[in-house]
Every structure is written in C-alpha cells, then in structure tokens.
Write a protein that holds these residues in place. Structure first.
Motif, PDB file in Angstrom:
ATOM      1  N   PRO A 177      36.676  30.175  42.507  1.00 46.51           N
ATOM      2  CA  PRO A 177      36.999  29.605  43.822  1.00 46.51           C
ATOM      3  C   PRO A 177      38.456  29.194  43.977  1.00 46.51           C
ATOM      4  O   PRO A 177      39.056  29.414  45.041  1.00 46.51           O
ATOM      5  CB  PRO A 177      36.065  28.390  43.917  1.00 46.51           C
ATOM      6  CG  PRO A 177      34.897  28.764  43.074  1.00 46.51           C
ATOM      7  CD  PRO A 177      35.461  29.566  41.942  1.00 46.51           C
ATOM      8  N   ASP A 178      39.073  28.600  42.944  1.00 47.10           N
ATOM      9  CA  ASP A 178      40.457  28.167  43.080  1.00 47.10           C
ATOM     10  C   ASP A 178      41.405  29.348  43.261  1.00 47.10           C
ATOM     11  O   ASP A 178      42.418  29.242  43.970  1.00 47.10           O
ATOM     12  CB  ASP A 178      40.871  27.327  41.874  1.00 47.10           C
ATOM     13  CG  ASP A 178      40.776  28.097  40.562  1.00 47.10           C
ATOM     14  OD1 ASP A 178      39.697  28.619  40.252  1.00 47.10           O
ATOM     15  OD2 ASP A 178      41.803  28.176  39.842  1.00 47.10           O
ATOM     16  N   GLN A 179      41.093  30.493  42.645  1.00 46.87           N
ATOM     17  CA  GLN A 179      41.920  31.681  42.814  1.00 46.87           C
ATOM     18  C   GLN A 179      41.864  32.185  44.257  1.00 46.87           C
ATOM     19  O   GLN A 179      42.892  32.585  44.824  1.00 46.87           O
ATOM     20  CB  GLN A 179      41.459  32.783  41.853  1.00 46.87           C
ATOM     21  CG  GLN A 179      41.686  32.484  40.394  1.00 46.87           C
ATOM     22  CD  GLN A 179      41.107  33.544  39.487  1.00 46.87           C
ATOM     23  OE1 GLN A 179      39.881  33.724  39.421  1.00 46.87           O
ATOM     24  NE2 GLN A 179      41.957  34.277  38.788  1.00 46.87           N
ATOM     25  N   LEU A 180      40.676  32.161  44.851  1.00 46.75           N
ATOM     26  CA  LEU A 180      40.539  32.626  46.226  1.00 46.75           C
ATOM     27  C   LEU A 180      41.189  31.660  47.207  1.00 46.75           C
ATOM     28  O   LEU A 180      41.783  32.085  48.208  1.00 46.75           O
ATOM     29  CB  LEU A 180      39.063  32.828  46.563  1.00 46.75           C
ATOM     30  CG  LEU A 180      38.332  33.897  45.740  1.00 46.75           C
ATOM     31  CD1 LEU A 180      36.926  34.103  46.270  1.00 46.75           C
ATOM     32  CD2 LEU A 180      39.086  35.220  45.727  1.00 46.75           C
ATOM     33  N   ARG A 181      41.110  30.379  46.935  1.00 46.33           N
ATOM     34  CA  ARG A 181      41.767  29.408  47.830  1.00 46.33           C
ATOM     35  C   ARG A 181      43.283  29.607  47.829  1.00 46.33           C
ATOM     36  O   ARG A 181      43.930  29.498  48.877  1.00 46.33           O
ATOM     37  CB  ARG A 181      41.404  27.981  47.413  1.00 46.33           C
ATOM     38  CG  ARG A 181      39.973  27.570  47.745  1.00 46.33           C
ATOM     39  CD  ARG A 181      39.803  26.060  47.642  1.00 46.33           C
ATOM     40  NE  ARG A 181      40.018  25.581  46.282  1.00 46.33           N
ATOM     41  CZ  ARG A 181      39.051  25.446  45.375  1.00 46.33           C
ATOM     42  NH1 ARG A 181      37.797  25.777  45.683  1.00 46.33           N
ATOM     43  NH2 ARG A 181      39.322  24.972  44.180  1.00 46.33           N
ATOM     44  N   ARG A 182      43.846  29.902  46.673  1.00 47.37           N
ATOM     45  CA  ARG A 182      45.288  30.142  46.619  1.00 47.37           C
ATOM     46  C   ARG A 182      45.673  31.401  47.389  1.00 47.37           C
ATOM     47  O   ARG A 182      46.710  31.438  48.072  1.00 47.37           O
ATOM     48  CB  ARG A 182      45.744  30.247  45.159  1.00 47.37           C
ATOM     49  CG  ARG A 182      45.787  28.910  44.426  1.00 47.37           C
ATOM     50  CD  ARG A 182      46.606  29.001  43.155  1.00 47.37           C
ATOM     51  NE  ARG A 182      46.016  29.907  42.183  1.00 47.37           N
ATOM     52  CZ  ARG A 182      45.135  29.549  41.247  1.00 47.37           C
ATOM     53  NH1 ARG A 182      44.727  28.284  41.183  1.00 47.37           N
ATOM     54  NH2 ARG A 182      44.663  30.432  40.391  1.00 47.37           N
ATOM     55  N   LYS A 183      44.834  32.442  47.280  1.00 52.77           N
ATOM     56  CA  LYS A 183      45.094  33.665  48.044  1.00 52.77           C
ATOM     57  C   LYS A 183      45.072  33.374  49.541  1.00 52.77           C
ATOM     58  O   LYS A 183      45.946  33.800  50.292  1.00 52.77           O
ATOM     59  CB  LYS A 183      44.055  34.732  47.694  1.00 52.77           C
ATOM     60  CG  LYS A 183      44.358  35.527  46.446  1.00 52.77           C
ATOM     61  CD  LYS A 183      45.582  36.402  46.638  1.00 52.77           C
ATOM     62  CE  LYS A 183      45.838  37.309  45.473  1.00 52.77           C
ATOM     63  NZ  LYS A 183      47.131  38.053  45.626  1.00 52.77           N
ATOM     64  N   LEU A 184      44.055  32.664  49.992  1.00 53.25           N
ATOM     65  CA  LEU A 184      43.944  32.337  51.410  1.00 53.25           C
ATOM     66  C   LEU A 184      45.172  31.570  51.894  1.00 53.25           C
ATOM     67  O   LEU A 184      45.718  31.859  52.972  1.00 53.25           O
ATOM     68  CB  LEU A 184      42.668  31.518  51.655  1.00 53.25           C
ATOM     69  CG  LEU A 184      42.455  31.006  53.073  1.00 53.25           C
ATOM     70  CD1 LEU A 184      42.328  32.162  54.059  1.00 53.25           C
ATOM     71  CD2 LEU A 184      41.207  30.114  53.137  1.00 53.25           C
ATOM     72  N   ALA A 185      45.632  30.603  51.110  1.00 51.32           N
ATOM     73  CA  ALA A 185      46.798  29.812  51.503  1.00 51.32           C
ATOM     74  C   ALA A 185      48.044  30.690  51.616  1.00 51.32           C
ATOM     75  O   ALA A 185      48.848  30.528  52.544  1.00 51.32           O
ATOM     76  CB  ALA A 185      47.025  28.687  50.498  1.00 51.32           C
TER      77      ALA A 185
END
Length: 318
Positions: free
Chosen positions: A250-258
């Motif tokens: 999840p943290d990897q995807l949140r960084r991508k979204l940001a």
C-alpha cells in the motif's frame, strides 16, 4: 454544448428508470455485462448501481470468487458463486477461459457481451448519446470496441475521501490517459479474450466516444485497503506477475498516486482533457502471437502521460 465543455444529454432511443430497469424501444440491442469479484464491498455496489441504471439489472452477471465479506449477499442481479479450489491454480488463464465460454454462449441469444473489472465504468459521451445502450445501438456494425481509458485520480491535497452518498465524479476532477487499459471489453462476436482481457484474437480500434473510467486510484483510503487484500492474496495464491500492482505494498501505491497528481498542487491550472490530443486510435497493434492489444505498460504510461481535468459533461455519469 456550452462554452465550459458541459452539455445537455440528448434524448435517445431508450430511457433509464429510477428502478434500474431499461425501457428500450423495439430493436434496441440485447446486452449482458459481467464482472468477477472477491470481497468488493465498496466498489461492487457502485458497479451494480451504474450498470443497472444504464442497462437494467437483468443485464448484469456477477461471478463471485468466494467472497466472505457479505458484499455479494442479496444482490439484485444474477449471481454465480464459483467453487473454491482447484480451478484457481492457474487463475488468470482459467478466469479467461471461463468468461470466454460464458460470453460465447451468451452471444447466441444477445447482441453484445461486455466484461469489466468491478472498478471499470464504461461511459458514453453524454454530449452525443443518451447512455450506454444508446451508444451501443449506434455501433451495431462494430464487432469489437475498446474504450478510451482514463485513470481517475485522487488528489489528496484538495479532495477529501469519497462520500458514498454523493456522485463519485463530482468528487474527483483529475484523470490520466492509460493507453494500456484501452481494452477490447465490448464484443458482438465470440472471439476469445486473452488473460487479463487486454488482448483479443481479432482487430479492434479505440473509440474516443466511449470512456473507460478506472477507479483504482480514485480514493487513497480504498486504494490502501484493496492493495493490502491483493498483496495478501498474491502471497497466498500467487496471483499477479511480479511486475503487477498485486505485488506492490500500500505505501508504494500511495507514493505513486502522490507523484502522478502533484501537478494539481502547482500554480498553473491543469488543462481539461481533449480526447483527440491523446492519439488513442494509434495505440492498438497486432502481436506476434496473432492477437491485437493496446501498447503501453500501465505504470510507465502513468509516469509519462500528463494530468488532465475530466470534462464537465461527464461529472454526473455516476
């Protein structure tokens, strides 16, 4: 169409009713839309509500892959509960074989079969069509259709978490063109899809009059919850390739979204999407194995394609 890009929905050959059943004129196409789900308590109600309003609840088929969260209980449409093991040992290929078999049978008595993931919403241009059924009635001579795919993005700095009681597209403004997601999801002929439904054994083109709005990135809290579930399923059952989003935490995807939505926080306004600017008709090519598919890795494309604002005329779609 107004100068701000808005439009009045035209009157068409069919009318959606509040109860979710379609009142269609004689000769309107017979359509079936399918999805497969597992524990999709947040997205499945939106999928059923949207496609039920567009096509009628009797046109929907949900394949339930052993949900345990109650999300498939008491659905108002056709539900088929899949058995547990051993069919999931080669999940992607078996899912495609299953859906292809069902689609072939359904086309014996229907005009169109559609398969979407539960977070994929096909929206006909409301400036030209009265809805999805009206659009498909105008495409009776096209055997396979791919939509122009857009990722709906959540800009966390300016948009709160989704309110399920409000129209989703009134809460989200930003999109990115996703060429690899321009999948041939709509067909009138029993030509088989390849696993993951990005390719098919016949030529097709992308139609900018039909959008695929993919909601994977539309809400950061939901993104995190789904990523945690899928990461666990991948660890337990081996689903998804090592390069897929199933393998991401999840943290990897949140960084991508940001990173993808960062232009929304800059001083210059984000331009409104022009569907002609993306060149979607050129993304499909024939592969060495004889299939046709859109070009472009999902992650790489989202790193490169610019952030845009969804045209106002789509904001009441769902």
């Amino acid at each position: 169409m107004g100068t701000d890009g808005s439009s009045v929905r035209p009157s068409g050959a069919s009318r959606r009713t509040h109860a979710g059943e379609e009142s269609a004129s004689p000769g309107a196409p017979r359509i079936v839309v399918m999805t497969m789900v597992r524990d999709e308590s947040e997205m499945l109600p939106r999928w059923v509500d949207y496609y039920g309003r567009e096509l009628g609840l009797g046109s929907l088929i949900v394949l339930d892959d052993n949900s345990v969260d109650g999300s498939t209980d008491d659905l108002p449409c056709t539900l088929y509960r899949l058995p547990p093991e051993p069919w999931k040992q080669r999940w992607a290929k078996t899912r495609a074989r299953m859906v292809n078999g069902m689609a072939g049978a359904l086309l014996a008595c229907n005009d169109v079969v559609v398969f979407t993931d539960v977070d994929e919403f096909l929206v006909a241009d409301p400036g030209k069509y009265a809805g999805l059924r009206d659009y498909l009635a105008h495409r009776s001579d096209v055997p396979i259709i791919a939509p122009l795919a857009l990722e709906v993005m959540h800009h966390v700095g300016s948009e709160p978490p989704l309110d399920p009681c409000r129209p989703l597209l009134q809460q989200r403004r930003y999109v990115k063109f996703a060429p690899g997601m321009c999948k041939p999801l709509v067909k009138r002929v029993p030509v088989p899809w390849e696993p993951a439904f990005h390719a098919i054994h016949a030529p097709f083109a992308v139609d900018p009059d039909l959008l695929l709005l993919h909601l994977k990135w539309s809400d950061e809290p939901t993104l995190s919850r789904v990523a945690e579930l899928r990461h666990r399923v991948r660890e337990e059952e081996g689903r998804g390739s090592p390069r897929s989003f199933w393998a991401k935490r999840p943290d990897q995807l949140r960084r991508k979204l940001a990173s993808w939505t960062s232009p929304a926080g800059e001083s210059d306004p984000v331009p409104v999407l022009d569907v002609e600017e993306v060149g979607a008709r050129a993304v499909v090519s024939k592969r060495a194995n004889g299939t046709w598919r859109p070009r472009g890795n999902q992650t790489t494309a989202l790193d490169k394609t610019p952030l845009r604002v969804l045209p106002e005329r789509y904001r009441d779609a769902f």
